[in-house]
Scaffold this motif. Structure first.
Motif, PDB file in Angstrom:
ATOM      1  N   TYR A  30      12.718 -11.217  -1.175  1.00 25.30           N
ATOM      2  CA  TYR A  30      12.464 -10.447  -2.382  1.00 25.30           C
ATOM      3  C   TYR A  30      12.138  -9.014  -2.015  1.00 25.30           C
ATOM      4  O   TYR A  30      11.294  -8.748  -1.168  1.00 25.30           O
ATOM      5  CB  TYR A  30      11.308 -11.076  -3.165  1.00 25.30           C
ATOM      6  N   LEU A  31      12.832  -8.048  -2.623  1.00 27.19           N
ATOM      7  CA  LEU A  31      12.570  -6.634  -2.431  1.00 27.19           C
ATOM      8  C   LEU A  31      12.198  -6.056  -3.790  1.00 27.19           C
ATOM      9  O   LEU A  31      12.998  -6.110  -4.723  1.00 27.19           O
ATOM     10  CB  LEU A  31      13.812  -5.925  -1.876  1.00 27.19           C
ATOM     11  N   PRO A  32      11.001  -5.495  -3.913  1.00 29.55           N
ATOM     12  CA  PRO A  32      10.588  -4.961  -5.222  1.00 29.55           C
ATOM     13  C   PRO A  32      11.494  -3.811  -5.668  1.00 29.55           C
ATOM     14  O   PRO A  32      12.020  -3.069  -4.846  1.00 29.55           O
ATOM     15  CB  PRO A  32       9.168  -4.462  -4.986  1.00 29.55           C
ATOM     16  N   LYS A  33      11.644  -3.686  -6.992  1.00 33.68           N
ATOM     17  CA  LYS A  33      12.512  -2.636  -7.522  1.00 33.68           C
ATOM     18  C   LYS A  33      11.992  -1.253  -7.158  1.00 33.68           C
ATOM     19  O   LYS A  33      12.777  -0.351  -6.885  1.00 33.68           O
ATOM     20  CB  LYS A  33      12.623  -2.763  -9.043  1.00 33.68           C
ATOM     21  N   TRP A  34      10.671  -1.071  -7.150  1.00 32.24           N
ATOM     22  CA  TRP A  34      10.133   0.253  -6.843  1.00 32.24           C
ATOM     23  C   TRP A  34      10.455   0.650  -5.408  1.00 32.24           C
ATOM     24  O   TRP A  34      10.685   1.829  -5.124  1.00 32.24           O
ATOM     25  CB  TRP A  34       8.627   0.315  -7.095  1.00 32.24           C
ATOM     26  N   ALA A  35      10.521  -0.325  -4.501  1.00 29.76           N
ATOM     27  CA  ALA A  35      10.859  -0.009  -3.112  1.00 29.76           C
ATOM     28  C   ALA A  35      12.332   0.362  -3.006  1.00 29.76           C
ATOM     29  O   ALA A  35      12.703   1.284  -2.267  1.00 29.76           O
ATOM     30  CB  ALA A  35      10.539  -1.197  -2.213  1.00 29.76           C
ATOM     31  N   LEU A  36      13.174  -0.326  -3.751  1.00 23.65           N
ATOM     32  CA  LEU A  36      14.607  -0.020  -3.748  1.00 23.65           C
ATOM     33  C   LEU A  36      14.859   1.369  -4.317  1.00 23.65           C
ATOM     34  O   LEU A  36      15.552   2.187  -3.703  1.00 23.65           O
ATOM     35  CB  LEU A  36      15.364  -1.075  -4.551  1.00 23.65           C
ATOM     36  N   TYR A  37      14.299   1.653  -5.490  1.00 24.36           N
ATOM     37  CA  TYR A  37      14.498   2.954  -6.115  1.00 24.36           C
ATOM     38  C   TYR A  37      13.857   4.067  -5.295  1.00 24.36           C
ATOM     39  O   TYR A  37      14.407   5.169  -5.193  1.00 24.36           O
ATOM     40  CB  TYR A  37      13.936   2.960  -7.531  1.00 24.36           C
ATOM     41  N   GLY A  38      12.705   3.802  -4.715  1.00 24.11           N
ATOM     42  CA  GLY A  38      12.063   4.800  -3.862  1.00 24.11           C
ATOM     43  C   GLY A  38      12.888   5.115  -2.629  1.00 24.11           C
ATOM     44  O   GLY A  38      13.012   6.268  -2.223  1.00 24.11           O
ATOM     45  N   GLY A  39      13.477   4.086  -2.032  1.00 22.26           N
ATOM     46  CA  GLY A  39      14.338   4.298  -0.869  1.00 22.26           C
ATOM     47  C   GLY A  39      15.579   5.098  -1.219  1.00 22.26           C
ATOM     48  O   GLY A  39      15.995   5.986  -0.460  1.00 22.26           O
ATOM     49  N   ILE A  40      16.171   4.801  -2.375  1.00 26.91           N
ATOM     50  CA  ILE A  40      17.348   5.557  -2.813  1.00 26.91           C
ATOM     51  C   ILE A  40      16.964   7.014  -3.077  1.00 26.91           C
ATOM     52  O   ILE A  40      17.684   7.939  -2.688  1.00 26.91           O
ATOM     53  CB  ILE A  40      17.972   4.905  -4.068  1.00 26.91           C
ATOM     54  N   GLY A  41      15.826   7.225  -3.711  1.00 30.77           N
ATOM     55  CA  GLY A  41      15.376   8.589  -3.999  1.00 30.77           C
ATOM     56  C   GLY A  41      15.090   9.379  -2.736  1.00 30.77           C
ATOM     57  O   GLY A  41      15.483  10.545  -2.623  1.00 30.77           O
ATOM     58  N   LEU A  42      14.411   8.767  -1.782  1.00 32.27           N
ATOM     59  CA  LEU A  42      14.120   9.457  -0.529  1.00 32.27           C
ATOM     60  C   LEU A  42      15.389   9.761   0.259  1.00 32.27           C
ATOM     61  O   LEU A  42      15.514  10.830   0.864  1.00 32.27           O
ATOM     62  CB  LEU A  42      13.161   8.621   0.323  1.00 32.27           C
ATOM     63  N   THR A  43      16.335   8.839   0.232  1.00 29.89           N
ATOM     64  CA  THR A  43      17.602   9.073   0.914  1.00 29.89           C
ATOM     65  C   THR A  43      18.358  10.239   0.273  1.00 29.89           C
ATOM     66  O   THR A  43      18.927  11.082   0.969  1.00 29.89           O
ATOM     67  CB  THR A  43      18.476   7.805   0.880  1.00 29.89           C
TER      68      THR A  43
END
Length: 75
Positions: A30-43
């Motif tokens: 399980y990967l939380p949505k905030w971690a996914l969106y945060g990773g995309i934003g930082l990238t």
């Protein structure tokens, strides 16, 4: 101190899970949505920062090459 076992607690029945079960290997983490969106934003921010740092260097190199080309043509 341990609590006594109640009927509403889940117990693992060894007969339910066979010893050759691969279900643990196929489990989806399980990967939380905030971690996914945060990773995309930082990238995205990192990519934009790199492009902003490299773009002026590319422009200067292009203009320098153009100047050298034009100066050699006029000689």
């Amino acid at each position: 101190m341990r609590k006594p076992f109640n009927e509403d607690q889940n117990a693992i029945d060894p007969e339910v899970i066979p010893p050759t079960s691969n279900s643990g290997n196929q489990a989806i983490s399980y990967l939380p949505k905030w971690a996914l969106y945060g990773g995309i934003g930082l990238t995205a921010l990192l990519a934009i920062g790199i492009l902003r740092a490299i773009f002026p260097l590319l422009c200067i190199a292009f203009l320098g090459g153009l100047i050298l080309k034009l100066s050699k043509r006029s000689q």
